[in-house]
Each structure stands twice: as structure tokens, then as C-alpha cells.
Design a protein around this motif. Structure first.
Motif, short mmCIF file in Angstrom:
data_model
loop_
_atom_site.label_atom_id
_atom_site.label_comp_id
_atom_site.label_asym_id
_atom_site.label_seq_id
_atom_site.Cartn_x
_atom_site.Cartn_y
_atom_site.Cartn_z
N PHE A 22 1.10 -1.12 0.35
CA PHE A 22 -0.02 0.04 0.40
C PHE A 22 0.67 1.04 -0.29
CE2 PHE A 22 -2.74 -2.82 0.79
CZ PHE A 22 -4.59 -2.72 0.70
N HIS A 23 -0.02 1.97 -0.92
CA HIS A 23 1.51 3.21 -0.80
C HIS A 23 0.69 4.80 0.19
CE1 HIS A 23 3.53 2.22 -4.33
NE2 HIS A 23 2.28 2.23 -4.89
N VAL A 24 1.08 5.07 0.80
CA VAL A 24 0.33 5.32 2.21
C VAL A 24 1.49 7.15 2.58
CG1 VAL A 24 0.70 5.70 5.06
CG2 VAL A 24 0.53 3.37 3.22
N SER A 25 0.02 8.03 2.57
CA SER A 25 1.35 9.58 3.09
C SER A 25 0.07 9.70 4.56
CB SER A 25 0.18 10.29 1.83
OG SER A 25 1.00 9.90 0.78
N LEU A 26 1.02 10.35 5.38
CA LEU A 26 0.34 10.44 6.60
C LEU A 26 0.95 12.56 6.92
CD1 LEU A 26 1.61 8.09 9.34
CD2 LEU A 26 -0.78 8.25 8.07
N GLU A 27 -0.64 12.93 7.07
CA GLU A 27 -0.10 14.09 8.03
C GLU A 27 0.16 13.67 9.03
OE1 GLU A 27 -2.56 16.30 3.86
OE2 GLU A 27 -3.69 16.22 6.22
N LEU A 42 8.03 8.08 13.00
CA LEU A 42 7.93 6.19 12.05
C LEU A 42 9.27 5.30 12.50
CD1 LEU A 42 6.00 7.88 9.05
CD2 LEU A 42 5.25 7.19 10.91
N PRO A 43 8.97 4.33 12.44
CA PRO A 43 9.89 3.17 12.38
C PRO A 43 10.64 3.83 11.00
CG PRO A 43 8.17 2.60 12.64
CD PRO A 43 7.27 3.64 12.31
N ALA A 102 10.35 6.44 5.63
CA ALA A 102 9.22 7.24 5.35
C ALA A 102 10.88 8.39 4.48
CB ALA A 102 8.46 7.04 6.30
N VAL A 103 9.37 9.13 3.69
CA VAL A 103 10.50 10.79 3.55
C VAL A 103 9.34 11.79 3.59
CG1 VAL A 103 11.10 12.03 1.03
CG2 VAL A 103 11.22 9.05 1.20
N GLU A 163 8.15 15.61 3.35
CA GLU A 163 7.58 16.45 1.71
C GLU A 163 6.55 17.45 2.22
OE1 GLU A 163 6.38 16.35 -2.31
OE2 GLU A 163 8.18 14.84 -2.46
N GLU A 164 6.66 19.06 2.37
CA GLU A 164 6.02 19.57 3.16
C GLU A 164 4.41 19.04 3.59
OE1 GLU A 164 4.22 21.04 -0.84
OE2 GLU A 164 6.00 21.76 -2.20
N GLY A 165 5.38 18.55 5.16
CA GLY A 165 4.99 18.24 6.14
C GLY A 165 3.29 16.94 6.38
N GLN A 166 4.23 16.44 5.39
CA GLN A 166 3.09 15.12 4.48
C GLN A 166 4.60 13.82 4.52
OE1 GLN A 166 0.57 14.00 1.96
NE2 GLN A 166 -0.55 16.04 2.40
N TRP A 167 4.82 12.75 5.12
CA TRP A 167 5.58 11.58 5.26
C TRP A 167 4.55 10.53 3.87
CZ3 TRP A 167 9.67 11.56 7.12
CH2 TRP A 167 9.90 12.53 8.46
N HIS A 168 5.62 10.11 3.17
CA HIS A 168 5.05 9.48 2.42
C HIS A 168 6.05 8.20 2.61
CE1 HIS A 168 3.16 12.58 0.74
NE2 HIS A 168 4.12 13.29 0.32
N PHE A 169 5.59 6.68 1.77
CA PHE A 169 6.00 5.69 2.32
C PHE A 169 5.20 4.19 1.63
CE2 PHE A 169 3.67 4.03 5.98
CZ PHE A 169 3.26 5.22 6.43
#
Lengths: 435, 297
Positions: B225-230, B236-237, B242-243, B245-251
């Protein structure tokens, strides 16, 4: 069956509608009468425009006499050689024949001088006249009167009568039979080569342009192959028929027109004919008798049979070869087995069959299916026993069924094969395989 | 529509088809996939009765494949061509009649199609005078003039410019609307995803997968699953890579035996989930993956 018919129609119409077909069909028959017309015209022109050529003859033996003809007149004198040569040089004489004192048993030193190269006619006329005179003279000297000799000379003509099985007799003539065999054999040979090649080209076209895969999803490869062979045969028959009609009409027409334009010539021939009339009349009669003696029904029926039989036999092979290759240039390697028997048949026709139609070699050439279409036509007008004809025809039918079967096996695989150049080994594998 | 069972075919020592089963329902566009030399063309030729199978059975509309089916099948081979010296009209007529149409019926339909495709002015032209695209159109129409129930198209779009390819695509969809079954053999996976309802893939003479596009894709889900977290509150582990980008974490996160709901619940403990999307493989990816894994065998 319906689908084969569609293929035949397409193959036939697409060829007959072509301009090149029209040209070849209409122009070829024009060539023969045209060549004839040109030759006759040149001959007439030459005769009309010819000035009498005077040839000075100096005969130191005072023995020879040369009869003047329409073209040449001979003037006898006792000029010196140099004087006579001068006459030729300044144009007073066309040529100069010098006959020195000769030993009749070993004539030497007879010389002709001329401004131009003398033509063959003149030289052979001179030669034969001189020869005759020398012979006559020598006969005379050995005590035989030439008059008596000429009375003794008789013309012998052997009339050939062929006895047929039914006990009937018919007059035959080697020349007429030879001509029939010659023409029929060559026609069949040419037809097989020209139209066999067309089959091959057609198959290669369908294969290389990749139409064939669409076609064989609609009908069986065998139907496609047979449709093509039969369609092209129909093209050939059409062409042959048109040629026969055109050549017949044109030849009659041309000879008719030229005949009217040459009244003097004809008159001359008639005048000459008075003395010799009896001879050509019987000759004509003989030829007519010979022609009457030929069984035309058998001849024409056999011609059509061998014409088609030979074509079908070889046509299937041409189709097989075409299916195995991608371009006409690749076909060369497989052509040998097809061309060699054809050339053997063709050579055999001249070397054996027409020379001696009943020799063992002639017999076998006319029985073996690969050579029989050409060879048998050389024998047929001489009369061939029915069992031989039957055997030959039966074998030819078996032969073309065989080649068609063989070709079909190669064809159904070959047409779908791309990118590989097949060898004889591959072809053999195709024949054995059940695709 | 088309049922194939245990089809085998070999050319000498080379196997072209090994125990191939295939079921093509009526009215679908069926994608036949596979790399070159996999056996697709052999299969298509057998269905077209150009060559015979060694063993196995084929049924069309419940009846054993026979010459009477020829008029019901339309076939556009990959390697195709037309008679260069023949006129468009004559050519179409010839192909249509070979498929069993009567002269009058064939003429009527050719007229109809020439009008429909805006090709009326071409009828007297010879094929050699047509552009490649035009010739391909003529070829396509020739394939469907007899209104086949089963249409087999082998790489139908090769040789077409994008505009003409679009026209042909519309025609294929229109034929499908009429209830015609289409088998589409192609390498172009984008047209497979666009057009096909079902696919089968052949590799090294064997069928290696089949089903509807969705089924196939499902069976190849990598469960990632592609996930973005705000508004991430706890760190995050590191293993999640996770990367930010402007307050959002993508992984990307694998299920690792959890259900998607369990994973989602876990993610929610870290922050607000702004994206939670399953990674779906494209047909292209499946294709390449399958062919490659076949090579390793």
C-alpha cells in the motif's frame, strides 16, 4: 469446389486484363507475317532495282560457256588479265572470271576478281557451271556421250506408305511428320516453361506479400494451388487459341495482298512453271495425300492431352518451388531438377525422336511422364501403336497426380515459412511431415 | 463461444503448444498475450484451420471445429498483405467471396463499408497506390465483411498511425456491441487494458494465466500500500523508509500478513492518513514479470 473456381477466375482475369498480356498476345502473331512480309518485300525490291551485272570471262582453254541469268551476263573475250582487271576497276564490268589453261583432271588457278565481295549465289553458280562443264568434257574424252548420260539419269522418288493395324494404307511423308512433331514439341516445351514460371512467380508473390495466410484461412492450400495452376492454364490456352486464329488469318491476308502486288513475279513463275508444272503438281498432291493420311482427331486430341498433362505435371513442381522460397532469385537452386528433364525431352526430340521415331530411346522418352509430353508429340504423326499411347498417357496422368501430391505437401508448409532458406533436406522433411 | 482443451502441437522436436486449455465466452474481447515465439501464432493458426493440432479438442459454439466454421471466423494475421496490382474493390470482393458471401451480398456490404469509412473514392485504386494506413484499413474491412461471429486479430494496430488506430479501436468496440467475440493477440499492453475483458497469457508453449483483467491483476497484487501521513505525532519506524515532503510523510508498506484494515488501524496511531492506496500492477508489469520468471525456471 466453389472456392477453387473463385481462385481460377481471379488468376485468369488478373492476367488476361493486363496490358502486357494483350500486347504479347496480339503482337507475337504479327511478328511472323511481318517478318515474312519484310523478306518478300526486300526480295521484290531487289529484283526490281537490279541492274544487269556484266562479268568478263577470259577462258584460255576456249572451252567453257556460262549461261547468262536475269542478274548476271557473261561476256567472253580474249583480253589480257590486266586489261580485264582495268575494266572491273573503272566500272565497265561487275567482275572478271579468269580461267587459265587447266588440266581437266586437276583444275587449278580459276580466279574471280571483283570490286565487291562476290555473293554466295554467284560463286556457287560459277562453281557448279564450271564443274559440270569439266565433268562433261571428261566424260566425252573418256568416250561417253553426255547426251546418253543425261538420258540415263532418272529421278527417283520413294513413296512412303504406312500400313496401319486395321489393314489400311496411308501415304506418309517424313517432312510433314517432322514439321508436325517439331512444332508441337516446341509449343509444349515453351508453354511449360513460360507458364510454369508464371505459376512460380504467382506463388512467390502471394507468399512474400503475406496474402497467403489470409487466403489459407479461407480455403485449403491445395485448393489455392490448384486454382492457380488451372487459372494460368486457362490463360495459356486463351493465348494459344488467339495466336492460332490470328496467325492463320494474318498469314492468309499477307500472302494474299503480296500476291496481288507481284503480278510480274507470278507471271514469271507461271511461265517457268509450264515446263516443270508436272512436278510441283504431283508434289502438292503428295503433301495433300500425306496430310489426308494423318489422323487429325488423334493428333489434335493427343496434342491437347500432352499439352495440358505436361503443363500440370511441371506446373505443380513450379508451384512447389515457389512456395519454398521468398524471392525468384532463391528459386534457382531448386530449378535444376525441373529444367533438366525438360531439356532432356527437348534435346531428345531433335536428336532421337524426330530422327528415328521408333527407336528404343524414342520409345522410352515418349513413355516416361517427365519427357513424354514433348517426345510423344514427335512420334504421334508417324503413327504410334495404341497400347504405347495408352501407356504413355496413363503414366502421364499418374505422373501429374504424383507431382501434384508432392508439391502440395511442400506447398502447404512452404507458404507459411519465412526467414529460412530451405535446402533439399528441409523440403524432404516437409514432404514426410504431417503438418 | 470457443472452448479449447488440452491442445498440443509440436514442430519436430520443438513444442509450440503444451496442454493448452482456453475458454472464450461469447461477446468478449479476449486478449491473447505472450512474447514472440510463445505459441500464440500457432494457436491462432490452429483455430483458423490453417494447420492441425497434434491432439486436443476445439469447439466453437458447442460444435467441433470444422471447415463449416471458416465463414464464421474473421482473421487478420500479423503478417498480412494485399494483391498490389488489384483494385481495392476487386480485392474486397475476392476476400468476401472466399469467405462464402454471394456476389450481390458482398457488393452491398463493400459499398456500405466504403461509405462508412469514408473510402468511397478508393474503390478503383490499386493497392500499390494506397498509403500503408489506407491499405491497412482495406485489410481490416476485408476481414470483417462476412460478419464473422469470431474475429481473430493478430497485432491489429501495428502499422497504423494513432488516428487510424483509434478508428480501428472504435470499430472493434462497435463489433463487440453487436455480440461479436474478438480474440486480440498483441504485445501492446495499453490496448489490452483499454479493450480486453479477459486475457490469457502463453509463454513457452504453455498457458500460464488467464481470467478477467481484474482477476489477473488481483492475483498479482504485491499486497503493498502507498501511504501518506499528515500531522505525524510519534516518529515512524526507520524500516518504513518514509520520506517527508512539506509536512507529509510518504512511504510504501507491505501488509506482512495483516489485513488492510489492521494495517490502516496501525497507521492511524501515527497520524492522520491522507492516502491509503493499494499498489495495482499494470498488465505490462505482470507481462514482464511472468516472462522473466519463466526464464528463470
Amino acid at each position: 469446389m466453389n472456392k477453387i473456381w473463385l481462385v481460377i477466375q481471379r488468376e485468369y482475369l488478373s492476367r488476361v486484363k493486363k496490358k502486357s498480356f494483350l500486347l504479347a498476345t496480339l503482337l507475337t502473331p504479327l511478328i511472323f507475317p511481318a517478318i515474312m512480309a519484310i523478306f518478300i518485300w526486300i526480295a521484290v525490291e531487289e529484283k526490281e532495282n537490279q541492274a544487269l551485272r556484266i562479268i568478263e570471262v577470259v577462258d584460255e582453254n576456249d572451252l567453257f560457256f556460262l549461261e547468262s541469268s536475269e542478274q548476271y551476263a557473261f561476256s567472253f573475250s580474249s583480253r589480257s588479265v590486266d586489261e580485264a582487271k582495268d575494266l572491273v576497276k573503272n566500272g565497265d564490268r561487275y567482275g572478271f572470271l579468269y580461267i587459265p589453261k587447266i588440266n581437266l583432271e586437276k583444275p587449278e588457278g580459276i580466279t574471280y576478281y571483283g570490286e565487291e565481295n562476290p555473293n554466295m549465289n554467284l560463286i556457287s553458280y560459277l562453281r557448279s557451271s564450271l564443274k559440270k562443264k569439266i565433268e562433261d568434257q571428261r566424260l566425252f574424252e573418256s568416250g561417253i556421250d553426255p547426251e546418253i548420260l543425261s538420258q540415263i539419269r532418272t529421278s527417283v522418288d520413294v513413296k512412303a506408305i504406312t500400313l496401319d493395324e486395321g489393314g489400311g494404307e496411308r501415304v506418309s511423308d517424313a517432312t510433314v511428320n517432322y514439321a508436325i512433331g517439331f512444332i508441337a514439341g516446341i509449343l509444349i516445351y515453351m508453354f511449360i516453361f513460360i507458364y510454369g514460371n508464371q505459376i512460380m512467380q504467382g506463388v512467390i508473390e502471394e507468399k512474400s506479400s503475406r496474402i497467403v495466410e489470409i487466403l489459407v484461412s479461407s480455403l485449403r492450400p491445395f485448393q489455392l494451388m490448384m486454382g492457380k495452376i488451372v487459372g494460368i492454364a486457362a490463360v495459356g490456352l486463351t493465348q494459344l487459341l488467339i495466336w492460332i486464329v490470328l496467325i492463320g488469318t494474318l498469314t492468309t491476308l499477307v500472302t494474299g495482298i503480296l500476291g496481288m502486288q507481284m503480278p510480274q513475279q507470278q507471271a514469271m513463275e507461271l511461265a517457268q512453271g509450264e515446263m516443270t508444272q508436272a512436278v510441283p503438281d504431283t508434289e502438292m498432291g503428295e503433301i495433300l495425300a500425306v496430310i489426308n493420311g494423318i489422323d487429325f482427331v488423334t493428333l489434335v486430341a493427343s496434342f491437347v492431352f500432352y499439352f495440358l498433362g505436361g503443363y500440370l505435371l511441371y506446373g505443380a513442381l513450379f508451384a512447389g518451388i515457389g512456395s519454398a522460397v521468398e524471392a525468384p532469385s532463391d528459386a534457382q537452386q531448386f530449378m535444376l531438377p525441373v529444367t533438366i528433364p525438360l531439356i532432356v525431352a527437348y534435346m531428345g526430340l531433335f536428336v532421337f525422336v524426330l530422327q528415328d521415331p521408333n527407336s528404343t530411346t524414342s520409345f522410352w522418352l515418349s513413355i516416361i511422364p517427365f519427357t513424354s509430353p514433348i517426345a510423344m508429340m514427335g512420334r504421334i504423326s508417324y503413327g504410334v501403336p495404341f497400347w504405347e499411347l495408352g501407356l504413355s498417357m496413363g503414366l502421364l496422368i499418374l505422373g501429374f497426380l504424383g507431382t501434384t501430391w508432392l508439391a502440395a505437401k511442400i506447398y502447404r508448409i512452404g507458404i507459411l515459412m519465412h526467414g529460412t532458406k530451405p535446402s533439399y533436406k528441409t523440403l524432404w522433411r516437409w514432404i514426410k511431415s504431417s503438418y | 463461444m470457443l472452448e479449447i482443451e488440452k491442445l498440443n502441437k509440436s514442430y519436430g522436436p520443438n513444442r509450440a503448444l503444451t496442454d493448452v486449455d482456453l475458454f472464450v465466452p461469447k461477446g468478449v474481447i479476449f486478449g491473447l498475450l505472450g512474447p514472440n515465439g510463445a505459441g500464440k501464432s500457432t494457436l491462432i493458426r490452429i483455430i483458423n484451420q490453417i494447420i492441425d493440432a497434434d491432439s486436443g479438442s476445439i469447439q466453437i459454439e458447442g460444435r467441433k471445429l470444422s471447415p463449416s466454421h471458416i465463414s464464421k471466423i474473421g482473421y487478420l494475421p500479423e503478417e498480412r498483405g494485399l494483391y498490389k496490382k488489384m483494385k481495392v474493390w476487386d480485392q474486397m470482393l475476392y476476400f468476401a467471396r472466399l469467405k462464402g458471401l454471394s456476389q450481390t451480398e458482398a457488393k452491398k456490404r463493400i459499398n456500405h463499408w466504403l461509405e462508412k469509412m469514408d473510402m468511397g473514392s478508393w474503390r478503383e485504386k490499386k493497392v500499390e497506390d494506397l498509403s500503408k494506413g489506407m491499405a491497412q484499413k482495406v485489410q481490416f474491412i476485408s476481414t470483417i465483411l462476412h460478419e464473422p461471429a469470431l474475429l481473430i486479430l493478430d497485432e491489429p494496430f501495428s502499422g497504423f498511425d494513432p488516428v487510424n488506430a483509434e478508428i480501428i479501436k472504435d470499430q472493434i468496440l462497435e463489433l463487440k456491441q453487436k455480440g461479436i467475440t474478438v480474440i486480440l493477440s498483441t504485445h501492446r499492453m495499453e490496448s489490452v487494458e483499454l479493450l480486453c475483458d479477459q486475457v490469457a497469457m502463453i509463454n513457452k508453449s504453455r498457458k500460464i494465466l488467464d481470467g478477467s483483467i481484474r482477476e489477473v491483476k488481483n492475483s498479482f497484487r504485491p499486497d503493498i500500500f502507498h501511504v501518506s501521513l499528515e500531522k505525524v505525532e510519534s516518529p515512524l519506524p526507520v524500516s518504513w523508509k518514509a520520506v517527508e515532503e512539506e509536512g507529509q510523510w510518504h512511504f510504501s508498506k507491505s501488509l506482512d500478513g495483516k489485513t488492510p484494515n489492521e494495517l490502516l488501524a496501525e497507521l492511524m496511531t501515527y497520524g492522520q492518513v491522507s492516502r491509503f492506496q493499494e499498489q495495482v500492477p499494470s498488465m505490462e508489469e505482470i507481462f514482464i514479470h511472468q516472462v522473466k520468471s519463466g526464464e528463470h525456471e
